[in-house]
Scaffold this motif. Structure first.
Motif, PDB file in Angstrom:
ATOM      1  N   ASP A  44      -3.653  -7.367  -3.617  1.00 16.45           N
ATOM      2  CA  ASP A  44      -3.205  -8.711  -4.026  1.00 16.45           C
ATOM      3  C   ASP A  44      -3.904  -9.589  -3.061  1.00 16.45           C
TER       4      ASP A  44
ATOM      5  N   VAL B 217      -5.979 -13.533  -9.099  1.00 16.73           N
ATOM      6  CA  VAL B 217      -4.913 -12.862  -8.949  1.00 16.73           C
ATOM      7  C   VAL B 217      -4.852 -11.377  -9.564  1.00 16.73           C
TER       8      VAL B 217
ATOM      9  N   GLU C  63      -6.720 -12.434  -3.834  1.00 16.85           N
ATOM     10  CA  GLU C  63      -6.486 -13.976  -3.417  1.00 16.85           C
ATOM     11  C   GLU C  63      -7.617 -14.544  -2.717  1.00 16.85           C
TER      12      GLU C  63
END
Length: 624
Positions: free
Chosen positions: A237, A246, A241
């Motif tokens: 994740d 996402v 980012e």
């Protein structure tokens, strides 16, 4: 490549980056650089914590706007501000971690110390084993799970869970794929896996960052210690980012049915997997799925490189192929999948060739393995340079590296003349169109389907029917020549690296049918009536649709002949869209499928041919 083309490609490959401003070149490593903690406070890195990497490792800050448009942001974590091996000691119940029967039972409290940071306070976390096949290793890979996000230590900006990849180590019953002859071999495998990550990191595309760790395992119950190499892998994740996206599993408030895989991103994924000889990264395995929310587009990043063909030709999926054999397969794949996107991406890769080689040269692999990696890069980069020269020459048959012979013409004037029935086509490279001319009779029921999107036009080029996936039925209004167009549409990857014949030869059928495959052409079945049906195809899956009204005690029988098996699907006409059809497999002989009619009403019944030991076949459908 001119700037306009590159900016356009960047926006297509990683659109979220261009929109969010996330596409900036990684700055050179700077131990004094400030980083923002999750709360927004600026925390200067301790100059004594890290050693700056060779400034030649990274793209300098004043690179051209072209590169800035293409790349993900640098990681904010101090973990990845240096490539020096990090010295770490973890005290935990490693006996339990490496012997518990399940991951859930393997956890314990861990205390992490960094010998490179004198005076730094120990860090506490929970430690738990992870992995699938590597869960059976003597030293299992593990995750450190923190109570809260770390702010002022080496784990800052890595979320609440950080994964470690270990050297595996012997264990009774370890599979031959994982087993090695010595600790040194286990550690060399780990170094080779880390080097693949480091090579891809030089391309500044979505790829997980890693950091080597010289890890001392202190087993708290016994007091025993031993030290081996491991590496920390960036959380998925966090990578998503910094690349303006996402991770899909963290997505909320978005209708997943509206998301589509970005085709330009798919080219990049396939190119990267094939470049590192990753045959274990297909069919949804070993992929990080990310979403550009603004464009509702899905992108992927490859990971898990322990069994790539560079380092593990002995792995079953790699079939013992040499680097030269893999290069030749890669050359054939490039030839079959060439597109403007492919040429542009290869140009970007070649611009980073020196950085990729430097990542290999700076690896602590032994001399033999470093030589293997250098030979791989030399062979593959040489191929990419040769292939880049194909741009603009794909139609030249004197250039075998560039040219793909077209099996069928692209338009009505060059269409292949065929009779109604079954045939095949190769839709490659992307953008290729295969056209067929076929004589059809007015008011005759035909069905159209296959393994490629199809469009049927009349002599005036008016669209008559189209199919993508399931078969479609229609009746021409007049007798004459019709033109069937087969293409992959927006798909930019036409076939896998090592395709089976059926993955290259795309099956197509246009045939006279006894029962249609749509509501408009379905046959109405009356109570007490027996209807004969025939499956007309030798290779494909004919679908025959029927409409019937079921009462409280409807009985439906299908007597199947001259074939091994089939399938029946039943759905209510007034059912909500999310209600799935009921289905049952058919065997040769009498099949009572009455249980599929759970309540009175109007039903659509699909009797579907399957590919069995005997092709074709016939049946009798009777409602009682």
């Amino acid at each position: 490549m001119n700037q306009a083309r590159l900016i356009s490609l960047a926006a297509l490959l990683l659109p979220g980056l261009a929109l969010s401003g996330a596409c900036s070149s990684e700055p050179p490593n700077n131990p004094k650089e400030s980083v923002l903690d999750p709360g927004g406070d600026e925390t200067p890195a301790d100059p004594g914590d890290e050693t700056p990497a060779d400034p030649g490792d990274e793209t300098p800050a004043d690179t051209s706007p072209d590169w800035q448009m293409f790349t993900c942001q640098a990681s904010k974590s101090p973990m990845f501000k240096s490539r020096d091996v990090l010295n770490m000691r973890i005290s935990a119940d490693f006996t339990k971690l490496n012997s518990a029967p399940t991951k859930e039972e393997s956890g314990s409290q861990a205390v992490i110390e960094l010998s490179d940071q004198s005076g730094a306070a120990p860090i506490t976390a929970n430690i738990i084993a992870r992995g699938v096949s590597r869960f059976h290793c003597g030293f299992r890979p593990f995750s450190l799970k923190f109570e809260e996000k770390q702010k002022d230590n080496i784990f800052a900006h890595l979320g609440k869970s950080v994964k470690f990849v270990t050297h595996c180590g012997d264990r009774e019953g370890l599979s031959p794929t994982l087993k090695a002859d010595s600790i040194e071999t286990y550690e060399q495998r780990l170094l080779m896996e880390d080097t693949v990550y480091q090579v891809l990191d030089q391309l500044q595309v979505p790829s997980l960052k890693t950091r080597l760790v010289r890890l001392t395992y202190h087993d708290a119950p016994t007091g025993k210690e031993e030290t081996h190499l491991a590496f920390v892998r960036e959380p998925e994740d966090e990578m998503a980012e910094r690349c303006g996206m996402v991770e899909e599993e963290d997505l909320s408030g978005v209708d997943a049915s509206q998301l589509k895989v970005d085709q330009h991103g798919l080219v990049l994924l396939n190119l990267l997997n094939d470049f590192v000889i990753q045959y274990d990264g297909i069919d949804g395995k070993n992929l990080v799925r990310m979403v550009d929310v603004d464009r509702k587009a899905i992108f992927h990043a490859p990971y898990d490189f322990d069994l790539v063909g560079v380092s593990r030709p002995d792995y079953v999926a790699n079939e013992g192929r040499t680097l030269e054999q893999n290069r030749d397969a890669f050359a054939d794949w490039l030839r079959r999948n060439q597109s403007p996107t492919m040429f542009d991406q290869i140009e970007l890769m070649l611009a980073r060739a020196d950085q990729m080689q430097r990542a290999v040269d700076q690896s602590t692999m032994n001399e033999e393995n470093r030589e293997v990696f250098s030979r791989w890069l030399s062979l593959y980069l040489g191929l990419l340079r040769d292939f880049l020269a194909c741009e603009g020459h794909t139609g030249d048959p004197s250039r075998p590296l560039c040219h793909v012979e077209d099996d069928h013409g692209n338009g009505p004037d060059s269409a292949s003349v065929v009779d109604p029935g079954e045939w095949s086509a190769r839709i490659e490279p992307p953008g290729d169109v295969d056209m067929f001319a076929v004589e059809l009779q007015a008011n005759t029921l035909y069905s159209l389907g296959g393994r490629a999107p199809l469009e049927l036009f009349d002599a005036e080029q008016n669209l008559v029917a189209s199919a993508s996936g399931r078969a479609v039925s229609f009746k021409p209004s007049q007798t004459g020549t019709y033109y069937l167009r087969a293409s992959l549409g927006e798909q930019l990857v036409s076939s896998p690296l090592l395709p089976r014949p059926d993955e290259l030869d795309r099956y197509i059928s246009l045939y006279a049918d006894d029962h249609g495959a749509s509501l408009e052409t379905a046959t109405t079945l009356e109570a007490g009536e027996a209807v004969e049906g025939k499956w007309e195809l030798a290779k494909g899956e004919d679908e025959d649709w029927f409409l019937l009204t079921a009462g409280a005690s409807t009985n439906l029988h299908v007597v199947l002949r001259d074939t091994d098996t089939g399938r029946i699907e039943v759905s209510r006409r007034d059912a909500p869209a999310e209600e799935l059809p009921l289905e049952e497999y058919l065997l040769e002989g009498d099949n009572d499928v009455s249980r599929l009619f759970e309540q009175p009403g109007e039903y659509v019944v699909r009797v579907i041919q399957m590919l069995g030991l005997r092709a074709n076949g016939s049946y009798t459908l009777t409602q009682q």
